[in-house]
Design a protein around this motif. Structure first.
Motif, PDB file in Angstrom:
ATOM      1  N   CYS A   1      -4.254   3.157   8.679  1.00 47.70           N
ATOM      2  CA  CYS A   1      -5.656   2.820   8.907  1.00 47.70           C
ATOM      3  C   CYS A   1      -5.915   1.321   8.815  1.00 47.70           C
TER       4      CYS A   1
ATOM      5  N   SER B   1      -9.470  11.162   0.379  1.00 45.74           N
ATOM      6  CA  SER B   1      -9.488  11.681   1.745  1.00 45.74           C
ATOM      7  C   SER B   1     -10.147  13.048   1.699  1.00 45.74           C
ATOM      8  N   GLY B   2     -10.178  13.796   2.847  1.00 47.01           N
ATOM      9  CA  GLY B   2     -10.832  15.096   2.853  1.00 47.01           C
ATOM     10  C   GLY B   2     -10.180  16.126   1.940  1.00 47.01           C
ATOM     11  N   ALA B   3      -8.996  16.658   2.198  1.00 49.34           N
ATOM     12  CA  ALA B   3      -8.281  16.372   3.414  1.00 49.34           C
ATOM     13  C   ALA B   3      -7.674  17.643   4.015  1.00 49.34           C
ATOM     14  N   VAL B   4      -7.948  17.786   5.312  1.00 52.77           N
ATOM     15  CA  VAL B   4      -7.205  18.769   6.095  1.00 52.77           C
ATOM     16  C   VAL B   4      -6.161  17.979   6.861  1.00 52.77           C
TER      17      VAL B   4
ATOM     18  N   GLY C   1      -6.718  11.099   9.892  1.00 51.65           N
ATOM     19  CA  GLY C   1      -5.979   9.866  10.114  1.00 51.65           C
ATOM     20  C   GLY C   1      -4.636   9.869   9.412  1.00 51.65           C
ATOM     21  N   SER C   2      -4.449  10.818   8.490  1.00 51.14           N
ATOM     22  CA  SER C   2      -3.224  10.763   7.684  1.00 51.14           C
ATOM     23  C   SER C   2      -1.992  11.069   8.547  1.00 51.14           C
TER      24      SER C   2
ATOM     25  N   PRO D   1      -0.178   7.213   2.835  1.00 51.37           N
ATOM     26  CA  PRO D   1       0.767   7.909   3.717  1.00 51.37           C
ATOM     27  C   PRO D   1       1.496   6.973   4.675  1.00 51.37           C
ATOM     28  N   ALA D   2       0.819   5.916   5.152  1.00 49.43           N
ATOM     29  CA  ALA D   2       1.478   5.014   6.106  1.00 49.43           C
ATOM     30  C   ALA D   2       2.614   4.244   5.424  1.00 49.43           C
TER      31      ALA D   2
ATOM     32  N   GLU E   1       1.416  -1.355  -4.857  1.00 47.13           N
ATOM     33  CA  GLU E   1       0.224  -0.506  -4.818  1.00 47.13           C
ATOM     34  C   GLU E   1      -0.761  -1.008  -5.876  1.00 47.13           C
ATOM     35  N   LYS E   2      -1.989  -1.269  -5.476  1.00 44.51           N
ATOM     36  CA  LYS E   2      -2.961  -1.837  -6.424  1.00 44.51           C
ATOM     37  C   LYS E   2      -3.494  -0.794  -7.405  1.00 44.51           C
TER      38      LYS E   2
ATOM     39  N   ILE F   1     -11.792  13.949  12.250  1.00 39.64           N
ATOM     40  CA  ILE F   1     -11.811  13.400  10.879  1.00 39.64           C
ATOM     41  C   ILE F   1     -10.408  13.448  10.293  1.00 39.64           C
TER      42      ILE F   1
ATOM     43  N   GLU G   1      -2.582  -1.146   4.029  1.00 38.92           N
ATOM     44  CA  GLU G   1      -3.665  -1.198   3.032  1.00 38.92           C
ATOM     45  C   GLU G   1      -4.788  -0.195   3.290  1.00 38.92           C
ATOM     46  N   GLY G   2      -4.719   0.527   4.392  1.00 32.25           N
ATOM     47  CA  GLY G   2      -5.809   1.436   4.718  1.00 32.25           C
ATOM     48  C   GLY G   2      -6.974   0.671   5.341  1.00 32.25           C
TER      49      GLY G   2
ATOM     50  N   ALA H   1      -1.277  -6.829  -3.942  1.00 31.58           N
ATOM     51  CA  ALA H   1      -0.819  -7.953  -3.119  1.00 31.58           C
ATOM     52  C   ALA H   1      -2.046  -8.827  -2.866  1.00 31.58           C
TER      53      ALA H   1
ATOM     54  N   GLY I   1       0.813  -1.212   0.000  1.00 24.90           N
ATOM     55  CA  GLY I   1       0.000   0.000   0.000  1.00 24.90           C
ATOM     56  C   GLY I   1       0.845   1.260   0.000  1.00 24.90           C
TER      57      GLY I   1
HETATM   58  C1  LIG Z   1     -13.934  10.788   3.168  1.00 27.11           C
HETATM   59  C2  LIG Z   1     -12.682  10.821   3.989  1.00 27.11           C
HETATM   60  C3  LIG Z   1     -12.225  12.014   4.514  1.00 27.11           C
HETATM   61  C4  LIG Z   1     -11.068  12.048   5.267  1.00 27.11           C
HETATM   62  N1  LIG Z   1     -10.593  13.249   5.689  1.00 27.11           N
HETATM   63  C5  LIG Z   1      -9.394  13.309   6.285  1.00 27.11           C
HETATM   64  C6  LIG Z   1      -8.812  14.569   6.587  1.00 27.11           C
HETATM   65  O1  LIG Z   1      -9.389  15.623   6.306  1.00 27.11           O
HETATM   66  N2  LIG Z   1      -7.605  14.581   7.193  1.00 27.11           N
HETATM   67  C7  LIG Z   1      -6.927  13.423   7.496  1.00 27.11           C
HETATM   68  O2  LIG Z   1      -5.817  13.483   8.025  1.00 27.11           O
HETATM   69  N3  LIG Z   1      -7.456  12.224   7.232  1.00 27.11           N
HETATM   70  C8  LIG Z   1      -8.664  12.128   6.625  1.00 27.11           C
HETATM   71  N4  LIG Z   1      -9.194  10.916   6.305  1.00 27.11           N
HETATM   72  C9  LIG Z   1      -8.483   9.701   6.722  1.00 27.11           C
HETATM   73  C10 LIG Z   1      -7.248   9.452   5.879  1.00 27.11           C
HETATM   74  O3  LIG Z   1      -7.581   9.479   4.518  1.00 27.11           O
HETATM   75  C11 LIG Z   1      -6.665   8.118   6.258  1.00 27.11           C
HETATM   76  O4  LIG Z   1      -6.417   8.109   7.641  1.00 27.11           O
HETATM   77  C12 LIG Z   1      -5.359   7.843   5.532  1.00 27.11           C
HETATM   78  O5  LIG Z   1      -5.550   7.892   4.145  1.00 27.11           O
HETATM   79  C13 LIG Z   1      -4.824   6.473   5.938  1.00 27.11           C
HETATM   80  O6  LIG Z   1      -3.617   6.252   5.288  1.00 27.11           O
HETATM   81  P1  LIG Z   1      -3.131   4.762   4.996  1.00 27.11           P
HETATM   82  O7  LIG Z   1      -1.823   4.899   4.322  1.00 27.11           O
HETATM   83  O8  LIG Z   1      -3.219   3.954   6.219  1.00 27.11           O
HETATM   84  O9  LIG Z   1      -4.215   4.139   3.998  1.00 27.11           O
HETATM   85  P2  LIG Z   1      -4.769   4.644   2.603  1.00 27.11           P
HETATM   86  O10 LIG Z   1      -4.605   6.099   2.464  1.00 27.11           O
HETATM   87  O11 LIG Z   1      -6.127   4.074   2.472  1.00 27.11           O
HETATM   88  O12 LIG Z   1      -3.814   3.962   1.525  1.00 27.11           O
HETATM   89  C14 LIG Z   1      -3.787   2.582   1.346  1.00 27.11           C
HETATM   90  C15 LIG Z   1      -3.169   2.282  -0.001  1.00 27.11           C
HETATM   91  O13 LIG Z   1      -2.946   0.875  -0.073  1.00 27.11           O
HETATM   92  C16 LIG Z   1      -3.404   0.384  -1.309  1.00 27.11           C
HETATM   93  N5  LIG Z   1      -3.757  -1.026  -1.124  1.00 27.11           N
HETATM   94  C17 LIG Z   1      -4.736  -1.522  -0.335  1.00 27.11           C
HETATM   95  N6  LIG Z   1      -4.744  -2.860  -0.385  1.00 27.11           N
HETATM   96  C18 LIG Z   1      -3.754  -3.219  -1.231  1.00 27.11           C
HETATM   97  C19 LIG Z   1      -3.273  -4.482  -1.682  1.00 27.11           C
HETATM   98  N7  LIG Z   1      -3.778  -5.633  -1.241  1.00 27.11           N
HETATM   99  N8  LIG Z   1      -2.258  -4.488  -2.583  1.00 27.11           N
HETATM  100  C20 LIG Z   1      -1.707  -3.326  -3.027  1.00 27.11           C
HETATM  101  N9  LIG Z   1      -2.134  -2.109  -2.610  1.00 27.11           N
HETATM  102  C21 LIG Z   1      -3.127  -2.062  -1.712  1.00 27.11           C
HETATM  103  C22 LIG Z   1      -4.565   1.285  -1.656  1.00 27.11           C
HETATM  104  O14 LIG Z   1      -4.828   1.253  -3.046  1.00 27.11           O
HETATM  105  C23 LIG Z   1      -4.081   2.638  -1.160  1.00 27.11           C
HETATM  106  O15 LIG Z   1      -3.358   3.330  -2.153  1.00 27.11           O
HETATM  107  C24 LIG Z   1     -10.360  10.844   5.548  1.00 27.11           C
HETATM  108  C25 LIG Z   1     -10.810   9.629   5.038  1.00 27.11           C
HETATM  109  C26 LIG Z   1     -11.955   9.613   4.248  1.00 27.11           C
HETATM  110  C27 LIG Z   1     -12.415   8.300   3.653  1.00 27.11           C
END
Ligand SMILES: Cc1cc2nc3c(=O)[nH]c(=O)nc-3n(C[C@H](O)[C@H](O)[C@H](O)COP(=O)(O)OP(=O)(O)OC[C@H]3O[C@@H](n4cnc5c(N)ncnc54)[C@H](O)[C@@H]3O)c2cc1C
Ligand code: SF4
Length: 596
Positions: free
Chosen positions: A372, A102-105, A384-385, A69-70, A91-92, A382, A233-234, A188, A66
């Protein structure tokens, strides 16, 4: 288990019918149509491993699943600590950012620690928050809550309005400059094990037909073997879900809670644009017993991100998060923002809401959950990034220390031990009762008491300890007979829209001829329960119009337009019988968000 695959031709949408183990549903008068998807289960059913060519394997120190940001923060931090560590990110999405919504702030705490130089770079964080407003909506009016009444942790002062997809693209450039290998377009699809320890992942095979046959462009997936595997993977990751179950990581924790977030990106008329404005609402159009609310962020070149989150523990199967979002835009507080503007993108994604109580054990032999996938979202903020970034860095420190000590495939116990005392734990601890209070007491009383509890926690104490969440979200639906249908207004095509024209703006695309990625385990159960008892909520909670129950001479058929799936994962979470399993389709399929 072996099962028959029978291609029964094309449906009226041009998608192919595919029968898995659900063929027996024919006798119940149910059809099961897929436009697309997954392979792991189907391939296992149709070919023995001996029939497939061997997979090529590549060895790395660390595999990261994935490029959000994580995952990218973990990759960057690993290379910063020890440039010789070999790191690969899969990355899928067709490119980094294609599946990020995301929002995103964003709170820059993570970025400041990871890449302190970002403020001097051409980084895509160009709109500082200039105004922060919070409203409670009624059907035609709005009450603004004074900022001084909000706990300080809710303030957006010092934060930036961004496209998180663009931020990920920036992080990917930084990672590649440090020597990280990033493979977009590869899902993956399978975990690899050595004994009981995770030893990497295999990417999905490409070029498998809907019936499991090898097509002309067939390419075997690749084994990416590693000493440590980080799952980034979020929300509701498909491999993370398997690992949480296999290693019992959620034992002794509260169930994870989720919301669905829907978002549109608008280019608005100059007179309606207020750069840096951040506005949140709760209340209308949701009733008091349904959690959720809206966000509206003005940033960049006359762009407005407008979105709506619905907590997935709602109980009325007739509720449609998509239609609630459309209705919200008609409120007098916001409708003028869009006058003369143009909607340029649409998408949806689940978010985790369980917080402190629901974070599973993060480590297992050979790796860890980050971002996530672990549930580090702060619901009232709201956001999580920032925690995704911080958790990637924390896990990377633990992995680098383990590799430096010559270890491999064991548990990263120092990461597990560290997070609750880290800024992530501090962030989630203070808000831990906000979501349970909202669920138990409804919006008005729940949010008021939640704010009070956040205040006391900011001062270092709580009068109510740590509340539990209760049921998982899939168990919260009531039978349709006990609920009132909801009549939603028709879209006007200017401010409010239907699902299909919306999905069009997500640029979603899947290879059509591939096995199903939305696997209904027992179609007879889907008919007898999801349809007969709950009136088919999948047709309403899916933001992309993937699921339909089509009545033909009193004979309901379950139609799955998998081609439209935007990978939000809501069906995997909300199906009342946990009967739908989302697995990754062929890499590169899904939405292509340009800047969400
Ligand atoms: C509507 C909405 C509004 C939000 N607003 C905010 C905000 O304003 N501020 C803020 O800080 N946070 C906000 N968040 C939360 C924030 O988006 C998440 O906390 C953050 O994106 C999590 O990061 P992550 O890297 O864990 O996962 P993600 O950002 O979800 O990234 C996961 C990545 O892994 C990839 N992936 C998943 N499974 C696989 C696999 N099996 N194989 C290959 N690739 C894979 C996905 O395609 C994706 O690119 C919001 C979320 C949503 C849904
Ligand atoms: S099919 Fe499932 S994952 Fe895909 S868009 Fe619909 S609810 Fe989301």
């Amino acid at each position: 288990m072996s099962a028959t695959l029978c291609d029964t031709g094309r449906n009226d949408k041009g998608y192919s019918d595919i029968w898995t183990e659900n063929c027996r549903a024919v006798s119940l008068g149910v059809s099961y149509w897929h436009g697309i998807p997954s392979f792991a289960p189907i391939v296992e059913q149709t070919m023995s491993a001996a029939e497939l060519p061997a997979r090529e394997a590549m060895e790395f120190d660390v595999v990261i699943v994935g490029a959000g940001p994580a995952g990218l923060a973990a990759a960057i931090k690993l290379k910063q600590i020890a440039p010789d560590i070999s790191v690969v990110v899969v990355e899928k999405g067709s490119e980094v950012g294609a599946h990020i919504l995301s929002g995103a702030v964003i709170d820059p705490i993570g970025l400041d620690r990871l890449l302190p130089e970002w403020r001097n770079d051409e980084a895509p964080l160009r709109t500082p928050v200039s105004s922060d407003r919070f409203y409670v909506l009624g059907p035609s009016g709005a009450v603004r809550l004074p900022n001084f009444a909000m706990p300080p942790l809710m303030s957006n002062h010092g934060n930036f309005i961004v496209s998180l997809g663009d931020v990920c693209r920036y992080l990917a450039q930084k990672a590649e400059a440090l020597g990280v290998e990033i493979y977009p377009g590869f899902a993956a699809a399978e975990l690899l094990f050595e004994g009981d320890a995770v030893a990497g992942v295999a990417t999905g095979d490409m070029g498998i037909g809907r019936n499991g046959e090898q097509k002309s462009g067939f390419t075997r997936g690749m084994e990416l073997r590693a000493k440590y595997t980080l799952l980034a993977e979020g929300a509701r990751g498909s491999l993370s879900k398997q690992l949480i179950a296999r290693f019992g990581l959620a034992q002794d924790r509260q169930p994870q809670k989720y919301g669905i977030g829907l978002k549109e990106l608008w280019q608005v008329a100059p007179e309606n644009f207020q750069s840096g404005l951040v506005q949140h609402t709760m209340g209308w159009p949701l009733g008091n017993s349904v959690g959720g609310g809206s966000f509206l962020y003005h940033f960049g070149d006359h762009l407005v991100s407008v979105g709506f989150v619905v907590h997935l523990n709602y109980d009325n199967p007739y509720l449609s998060p998509f239609e609630e979002f459309q209705r919200f835009k008609t409120h007098p507080l916001v409708r003028n923002t869009f006058a003369g503007g143009k909607r340029i993108c649409y998408g949806a994604r689940a978010l985790t809401e369980g917080g402190w109580q629901s974070v599973p054990k993060l480590v297992f032999p050979g790796g860890a959950l980050i971002g996530c996938a672990a549930g580090f979202m702060n619901v009232p903020r709201i956001k999580g990034s920032h925690n995704a970034t911080l958790s990637g860095m924390l896990a990377a420190q633990s992995v680098a220390a383990a590799l430096g000590a010559g270890r491999a495939h064991d548990e990263l116990l120092d990461y597990e031990a560290a997070w609750r005392r880290s800024p992530i734990g501090h962030d989630l601890w203070r808000v831990r009762n906000a979501k349970p209070l909202w669920s138990k007491l409804g919006t008005l009383a729940g949010v008021a008491l939640g704010a009070f509890d956040m205040w006391t926690n900011t001062l270092g104490f709580s009068l109510i300890g740590t509340l539990s969440h209760g049921k998982p979200d899939f168990a919260s639906l009531k039978p349709a007979a006990k609920c009132r249908p909801i009549a939603y207004p028709k879209p006007d095509g200017k401010l409010t829209f239907d699902r299909l024209s919306s999905v069009y703006l997500s640029n979603t695309n899947h290879e059509e001829d591939q096995p199903a990625h939305l696997v209904v385990r027992d179609l007879a159960l889907q008919k007898s329960s999801e349809h007969d008892v709950y009136a088919g909520p999948s047709a309403r909670y899916c933001p992309a119009g993937v699921y339909e129950w089509v009545e033909e001479a009193g004979n309901p058929r379950y139609v799955i337009n998998a081609q439209n799936c935007v990978h939000c994962k809501t069906c995997d979470i909300k199906d009342p019988n946990q009967n739908i399993n989302w697995v990754p389709p062929e890499g590169g399929g899904g939405p292509n968000y340009p800047n969400m």
